[in-house]
Design a protein around this motif. Structure first.
Motif, PDB file in Angstrom:
ATOM      1  N   ASP A 156     -42.830  -1.728   7.490  1.00 48.47           N
ATOM      2  CA  ASP A 156     -44.140  -1.849   8.124  1.00 48.47           C
ATOM      3  C   ASP A 156     -45.297  -1.779   7.129  1.00 48.47           C
ATOM      4  OD1 ASP A 156     -43.025  -2.081  10.613  1.00 48.47           O
ATOM      5  OD2 ASP A 156     -43.185   0.043  11.098  1.00 48.47           O
ATOM      6  N   ALA A 157     -44.968  -1.728   5.828  1.00 46.30           N
ATOM      7  CA  ALA A 157     -45.980  -1.670   4.761  1.00 46.30           C
ATOM      8  C   ALA A 157     -46.878  -0.453   4.881  1.00 46.30           C
ATOM      9  CB  ALA A 157     -46.821  -2.954   4.747  1.00 46.30           C
ATOM     10  N   ARG A 158     -46.349   0.655   5.379  1.00 39.57           N
ATOM     11  CA  ARG A 158     -47.123   1.898   5.417  1.00 39.57           C
ATOM     12  C   ARG A 158     -47.026   2.636   4.086  1.00 39.57           C
ATOM     13  NH1 ARG A 158     -45.800   5.556  10.429  1.00 39.57           N
ATOM     14  NH2 ARG A 158     -47.415   6.770   9.389  1.00 39.57           N
ATOM     15  N   ILE A 159     -46.058   2.270   3.271  1.00 39.67           N
ATOM     16  CA  ILE A 159     -45.905   2.871   1.949  1.00 39.67           C
ATOM     17  C   ILE A 159     -45.816   1.768   0.909  1.00 39.67           C
ATOM     18  CG2 ILE A 159     -44.786   4.991   2.761  1.00 39.67           C
ATOM     19  CD1 ILE A 159     -42.100   3.777   2.128  1.00 39.67           C
ATOM     20  N   ASP A 160     -46.154   2.111  -0.331  1.00 36.26           N
ATOM     21  CA  ASP A 160     -46.063   1.159  -1.440  1.00 36.26           C
ATOM     22  C   ASP A 160     -44.725   1.256  -2.154  1.00 36.26           C
ATOM     23  OD1 ASP A 160     -48.881   0.266  -1.303  1.00 36.26           O
ATOM     24  OD2 ASP A 160     -49.304   2.339  -1.854  1.00 36.26           O
ATOM     25  N   ILE A 161     -44.190   2.481  -2.244  1.00 35.37           N
ATOM     26  CA  ILE A 161     -42.947   2.730  -2.970  1.00 35.37           C
ATOM     27  C   ILE A 161     -42.033   3.574  -2.085  1.00 35.37           C
ATOM     28  CG2 ILE A 161     -41.903   3.768  -5.028  1.00 35.37           C
ATOM     29  CD1 ILE A 161     -44.609   3.405  -6.440  1.00 35.37           C
ATOM     30  N   ALA A 162     -40.771   3.177  -1.989  1.00 36.21           N
ATOM     31  CA  ALA A 162     -39.771   3.951  -1.249  1.00 36.21           C
ATOM     32  C   ALA A 162     -38.705   4.450  -2.219  1.00 36.21           C
ATOM     33  CB  ALA A 162     -39.126   3.096  -0.162  1.00 36.21           C
ATOM     34  N   ILE A 163     -38.355   5.730  -2.101  1.00 35.21           N
ATOM     35  CA  ILE A 163     -37.248   6.311  -2.856  1.00 35.21           C
ATOM     36  C   ILE A 163     -36.176   6.692  -1.841  1.00 35.21           C
ATOM     37  CG2 ILE A 163     -36.534   8.024  -4.557  1.00 35.21           C
ATOM     38  CD1 ILE A 163     -38.719   6.214  -5.570  1.00 35.21           C
ATOM     39  N   LEU A 164     -34.974   6.121  -1.995  1.00 34.16           N
ATOM     40  CA  LEU A 164     -33.944   6.226  -0.966  1.00 34.16           C
ATOM     41  C   LEU A 164     -32.596   6.651  -1.562  1.00 34.16           C
ATOM     42  CD1 LEU A 164     -34.830   2.823   0.670  1.00 34.16           C
ATOM     43  CD2 LEU A 164     -35.009   4.979   1.896  1.00 34.16           C
ATOM     44  N   TYR A 165     -31.721   7.130  -0.705  1.00 35.37           N
ATOM     45  CA  TYR A 165     -30.315   7.308  -1.053  1.00 35.37           C
ATOM     46  C   TYR A 165     -29.551   6.085  -0.553  1.00 35.37           C
ATOM     47  CZ  TYR A 165     -30.800  12.365  -1.999  1.00 35.37           C
ATOM     48  OH  TYR A 165     -31.142  13.588  -2.506  1.00 35.37           O
ATOM     49  N   ARG A 166     -28.601   5.633  -1.351  1.00 33.13           N
ATOM     50  CA  ARG A 166     -27.713   4.559  -0.924  1.00 33.13           C
ATOM     51  C   ARG A 166     -26.274   4.950  -1.239  1.00 33.13           C
ATOM     52  NH1 ARG A 166     -30.537   1.891   2.734  1.00 33.13           N
ATOM     53  NH2 ARG A 166     -32.293   0.702   1.909  1.00 33.13           N
ATOM     54  N   TYR A 167     -25.376   4.658  -0.322  1.00 32.06           N
ATOM     55  CA  TYR A 167     -23.953   4.902  -0.527  1.00 32.06           C
ATOM     56  C   TYR A 167     -23.261   3.567  -0.747  1.00 32.06           C
ATOM     57  CZ  TYR A 167     -24.989   9.567   1.192  1.00 32.06           C
ATOM     58  OH  TYR A 167     -25.523  10.824   1.345  1.00 32.06           O
ATOM     59  N   GLY A 168     -22.236   3.555  -1.568  1.00 31.94           N
ATOM     60  CA  GLY A 168     -21.527   2.315  -1.863  1.00 31.94           C
ATOM     61  C   GLY A 168     -21.893   1.785  -3.233  1.00 31.94           C
TER      62      GLY A 168
END
Length: 333
Positions: A156-168
């Motif tokens: 939704d473009a509410r943030i500029d940068i996302a820091i996430l966990y990913r599995y796989g």
């Protein structure tokens, strides 16, 4: 005989482009996001105002700029043709504004970062301190939430940068791997089980756990691995709050599974213990994704580059394994 007015004079322009920049900003946002709702979130506006601006713009242009669909809106043939020119126009206007304010060579504006609480705890304080020192006019806004919330904010473009966990083993194309994180069985001080450096996954069988409730990336991965290993993994208590998980492990002698950086301070102070899970290991990636341009582009790039550097430093301290090569890091802004 008087000279007829030249058609090249500014008075010959039918559209007052300069006065209508706010309408063209709305046009650009709607065109990029394909939705009035998402564009309103992006612009911190409301859907009815954007709808009125769009209708006024189409009346002034004398043509439809968008086609309404069941899923939102899409650019019309005319809209697609003028879209690149409008984007260039607004970029020039933004640059002119910076030049007028004397800020062309000094980063300013606000960059919004969305991340999970377990990542934010070790990262945000240092990020704020370093960006404040290097770029005092640049502001940070931090949003913490679950993986699903962070992904929604990014879409939704509410943030500029996302820091996430990913599995796989693989990541989505638009994401950059920052680190590889091991999972640890976390226990209270003096616990015999977590006094070991490493434990096989089978050691988790029928332990009194406090774990996040589903849907949750870690919980999903744990449940799947437990089924494969034919062990029972039923939490005594479900809680999505990271501080509550750590508190109850220490006070009620429960167990949980977390990455090392989520309990770094508690381990240093001797309040908790951690044993790395092996046979098989449970690993996840820390990834970074940038939204479609919302905040100031140079500022977003500078913050993203600093995040990469901080994550690399944390890897050297033992929090996780760096996924970034030493060479090829983004240049310091």
């Amino acid at each position: 005989m008087p000279t007829p007015p030249s058609t090249n004079k500014p008075t010959g322009i039918q559209l007052d482009i300069a006065a209508d920049l706010h309408k063209w900003r709305a046009f650009l946002a709607i065109g990029e996001l394909g939705s009035l709702t998402r564009a309103a979130l992006f612009l911190d506006s409301n859907q009815s105002l954007l709808s009125r601006q769009l209708n006024a713009l189409e009346r002034e242009c004398g043509t439809r700029l968008f086609t309404r669909t069941g899923r939102g809106v899409e650019l019309s043939e005319v809209g697609r043709r003028i879209f690149p020119q409008v984007k260039a126009l607004l970029a020039d206007a933004q640059q002119l504004e910076r030049e007028i304010r004397g800020e062309a060579h000094e980063l300013s504006g606000r960059v919004t970062v969305g991340l999970l609480p377990s990542i934010g705890s070790p990262l945000v304080g240092r990020l704020y301190k370093e960006m404040r020192t290097q770029h005092p006019k640049l502001g940070l806004k931090i949003l913490e939430g679950s993986s699903g919330q962070v992904e929604e904010w990014l879409a939704d473009a509410r943030i500029d940068i996302a820091i996430l966990y990913r599995y796989g083993a693989s990541l989505p194309d638009h994401e950059e791997a920052l680190a590889t994180v091991d999972s640890y069985l976390i226990g209270p001080r003096g616990d015999r089980l977590t006094a070991a450096d490493e434990l096989p996954l089978t050691a988790l069988h029928e332990l009194p756990f406090i774990l996040p409730s589903a849907p949750n990336g870690l919980r999903t991965a744990l449940d799947a691995m437990a089924r494969q290993a034919h062990i029972t993994l039923v939490p005594a208590l479900e809680a999505d709050s990271l501080p509550l998980q750590k508190l109850l492990v220490a006070q009620e002698r429960l167990y949980t599974v977390l990455p090392l950086h989520a309990v770094w301070q508690e381990l240093q102070e001797g309040r908790l213990q951690a044993a790395r899970l092996v046979n098989p290991p449970l690993q996840r990636s820390v990834s970074m994704a940038l939204a479609r341009q919302k905040g100031p582009a140079k500022a977003v790039t500078a913050v993203a580059a600093q995040i990469v550097r901080i994550v690399g430093d944390m890897a050297r301290s033992g929090m996780w394994h760096s996924s970034q090569p030493t060479a090829g890091l983004p240049p310091a802004a």
